[in-house]
Write a protein that holds these residues in place. Structure first.
Motif, PDB file in Angstrom:
ATOM      1  N   GLY A 257      -9.603 -24.001 115.082  1.00 16.32           N
ATOM      2  CA  GLY A 257      -9.880 -23.106 113.968  1.00 16.32           C
ATOM      3  C   GLY A 257     -11.276 -23.259 113.407  1.00 16.32           C
ATOM      4  O   GLY A 257     -11.896 -22.285 112.956  1.00 16.32           O
ATOM      5  N   VAL A 258     -11.817 -24.473 113.426  1.00 13.75           N
ATOM      6  CA  VAL A 258     -13.157 -24.725 112.894  1.00 13.75           C
ATOM      7  C   VAL A 258     -14.206 -23.965 113.709  1.00 13.75           C
ATOM      8  O   VAL A 258     -15.123 -23.346 113.156  1.00 13.75           O
ATOM      9  N   LEU A 259     -14.083 -24.011 115.028  1.00 11.94           N
ATOM     10  CA  LEU A 259     -15.061 -23.332 115.879  1.00 11.94           C
ATOM     11  C   LEU A 259     -15.141 -21.844 115.555  1.00 11.94           C
ATOM     12  O   LEU A 259     -16.230 -21.305 115.318  1.00 11.94           O
ATOM     13  N   TRP A 260     -13.999 -21.162 115.541  1.00 15.54           N
ATOM     14  CA  TRP A 260     -14.029 -19.707 115.349  1.00 15.54           C
ATOM     15  C   TRP A 260     -14.430 -19.323 113.939  1.00 15.54           C
ATOM     16  O   TRP A 260     -15.045 -18.280 113.713  1.00 15.54           O
ATOM     17  N   ALA A 261     -14.111 -20.171 112.960  1.00 14.43           N
ATOM     18  CA  ALA A 261     -14.516 -19.883 111.582  1.00 14.43           C
ATOM     19  C   ALA A 261     -16.025 -19.926 111.428  1.00 14.43           C
ATOM     20  O   ALA A 261     -16.608 -19.144 110.667  1.00 14.43           O
ATOM     21  N   LEU A 262     -16.686 -20.832 112.147  1.00 15.52           N
ATOM     22  CA  LEU A 262     -18.141 -20.943 112.068  1.00 15.52           C
ATOM     23  C   LEU A 262     -18.846 -19.952 112.995  1.00 15.52           C
ATOM     24  O   LEU A 262     -19.883 -19.386 112.652  1.00 15.52           O
ATOM     25  N   LEU A 263     -18.266 -19.747 114.173  1.00 20.39           N
ATOM     26  CA  LEU A 263     -18.945 -18.945 115.195  1.00 20.39           C
ATOM     27  C   LEU A 263     -18.925 -17.453 114.878  1.00 20.39           C
ATOM     28  O   LEU A 263     -19.922 -16.748 115.095  1.00 20.39           O
ATOM     29  N   THR A 264     -17.806 -16.935 114.383  1.00 19.02           N
ATOM     30  CA  THR A 264     -17.655 -15.478 114.231  1.00 19.02           C
ATOM     31  C   THR A 264     -18.730 -14.840 113.354  1.00 19.02           C
ATOM     32  O   THR A 264     -19.342 -13.837 113.754  1.00 19.02           O
ATOM     33  N   PRO A 265     -19.013 -15.371 112.146  1.00 19.80           N
ATOM     34  CA  PRO A 265     -20.082 -14.733 111.347  1.00 19.80           C
ATOM     35  C   PRO A 265     -21.449 -14.792 112.033  1.00 19.80           C
ATOM     36  O   PRO A 265     -22.265 -13.874 111.867  1.00 19.80           O
ATOM     37  N   LEU A 266     -21.694 -15.869 112.792  1.00 20.12           N
ATOM     38  CA  LEU A 266     -22.981 -15.978 113.478  1.00 20.12           C
ATOM     39  C   LEU A 266     -23.088 -14.957 114.606  1.00 20.12           C
ATOM     40  O   LEU A 266     -24.175 -14.417 114.869  1.00 20.12           O
TER      41      LEU A 266
END
Length: 375
Positions: free
Chosen positions: A178-187
């Motif tokens: 969950g941490v990866l997608w939470a950080l990656l998506t806005p970028l």
């Protein structure tokens, strides 16, 4: 030792999952949708950049930020350099890590800060340093943190991190899905607006749908024989994963898998891209880690002592089987050394979708291996 019976007992898996890793993997699609909404509400989709940045720099702690930088750099390709700012310091703690901007950074560059914490003093100082140099700052982090205040003071863009509505019993791992997608998506949404890669809102929706589809196939209620993630976890028990990747997007997925195995389950792994992996790992497959090798003598106590660690090839591919491929040579090399091989290839789709599927399946596998091995 892997407790294979636990893999097909959803209640036992849930009890063992004190870090909420399975829940995070299952909710990856929802996390992408929430993160995309946060990005839109923060104004990312309305940005009209004057042009592409000269360079994109990414700073943040842990495996999630490292993987995000790797993925964005791969997807951007020749569109512009994506550079991860690796931290220094005496310990991997929020107050001990240190980030510095290279001397050449200026007004034509873009600084991205991605952290699931937001209390790191050095990241706040980095945002202020970038502001003094005229460098644009964008951060993804939890709200009401010192970093959020620093980015606002630097006239940057702050996107609230899509956090889970629950707290795990133990601290969240940096490799948590969950941490990866939470950080990656806005970028992804931001660099789409900057013209460095293609990740429009409809593409992010397809990514979320693909992650939901993987969760249906790989969830804890699906038995091992029809669950690719549980099958891979069982195959990797008591082995050294030798991860070979083929295709541009599979490279970051393989490196992400190796990092997740190390952090979540404590399993070592080596990773390389085809075709160079064939030359780099030939000696490894022929040495004492080969499946037929037994470094112990005949009289070793095979009941009381753990089995010897042997290599197992994991082939991750993101290209069709009928294209130009080194996969047949990879299979021949593995089989010539009696080395078992596991293969994962995503269903057809866009680059972001296939990449998301490879990451999601291997994330589930790393979680299952961690839970069933008592890590």
């Amino acid at each position: 030792m892997l407790d294979e019976s636990l893999l097909d007992t959803p209640e036992a898996l849930a009890e063992a999952d004190r870090r909420a890793l399975l829940r995070g993997a299952a909710e990856a699609g929802a996390r992408v949708r929430t993160a995309a909404r946060h990005a839109a509400e923060s104004g990312v989709n309305d940005l009209k950049p004057d042009g592409r940045p000269r360079a994109v720099l990414i700073a943040g702690p842990g495996a999630a930020a490292t993987c995000a930088a790797d993925l964005l750099g791969t997807l951007a390709g020749a569109g512009g350099p994506v550079i991860r700012l690796a931290p220094g310091g005496v310990a991997p703690a929020a107050g001990a890590l240190r980030w510095e901007l290279p001397g050449w950074v200026g007004s034509v560059d873009l600084l991205l800060i991605a952290t699931p914490d937001g209390t790191e003093p050095s990241l706040s100082a980095l945002a202020e340093q970038a502001y003094r140099r005229g460098c644009t700052v964008v951060a993804v982090a939890p709200t009401r943190t010192p970093l959020a205040e620093a980015v606002a003071g630097a006239h940057g863009l702050f996107v609230p991190m899509a956090t889970a509505p629950y707290e795990p019993e133990e601290p969240i791992a940096a490799s948590a899905p969950g941490v990866l997608w939470a950080l990656l998506t806005p970028l992804l949404a931001l660099l789409d607006r900057a013209g460095l890669l293609s990740a429009p809102p409809d593409a992010l929706q397809r990514v979320a749908d693909r992650l939901d589809h993987v969760a249906e196939r790989c969830g804890p209620a699906i038995e091992t024989y029809s669950n690719p993630a549980k099958t891979l976890a069982a195959e990797l028990a008591d082995s050294l994963p030798v991860v070979w990747t083929e295709g541009t997007s599979a490279g970051p997925a393989g490196r992400r898998f190796a990092a997740a195995l190390a952090e979540l389950s404590g399993a070592p792994a080596v990773v390389a891209e085809l075709p160079e992996a064939l030359a780099a790992h030939t000696t490894l497959l022929a040495g004492r880690l080969a499946a037929g090798a037994d470094p112990d003598d005949f009289f070793r106590d095979r009941v009381e002592e753990p089995p010897a660690l042997h290599a197992r090839v994991v082939l991750l591919r993101d290209r069709p089987i009928d294209g130009l491929t080194a996969a047949p040579a990879a299979r021949d090399l593995a089989l010539s050394h009696d080395t078992p091989i596991s293969e994962l290839e995503p269903e057809p789709g866009g680059e972001l979708e296939t990449l998301a599927e490879l990451i999601a399946v291997t994330d589930f596998a790393a979680v299952y291996l961690a839970l069933a091995s008592g890590a």
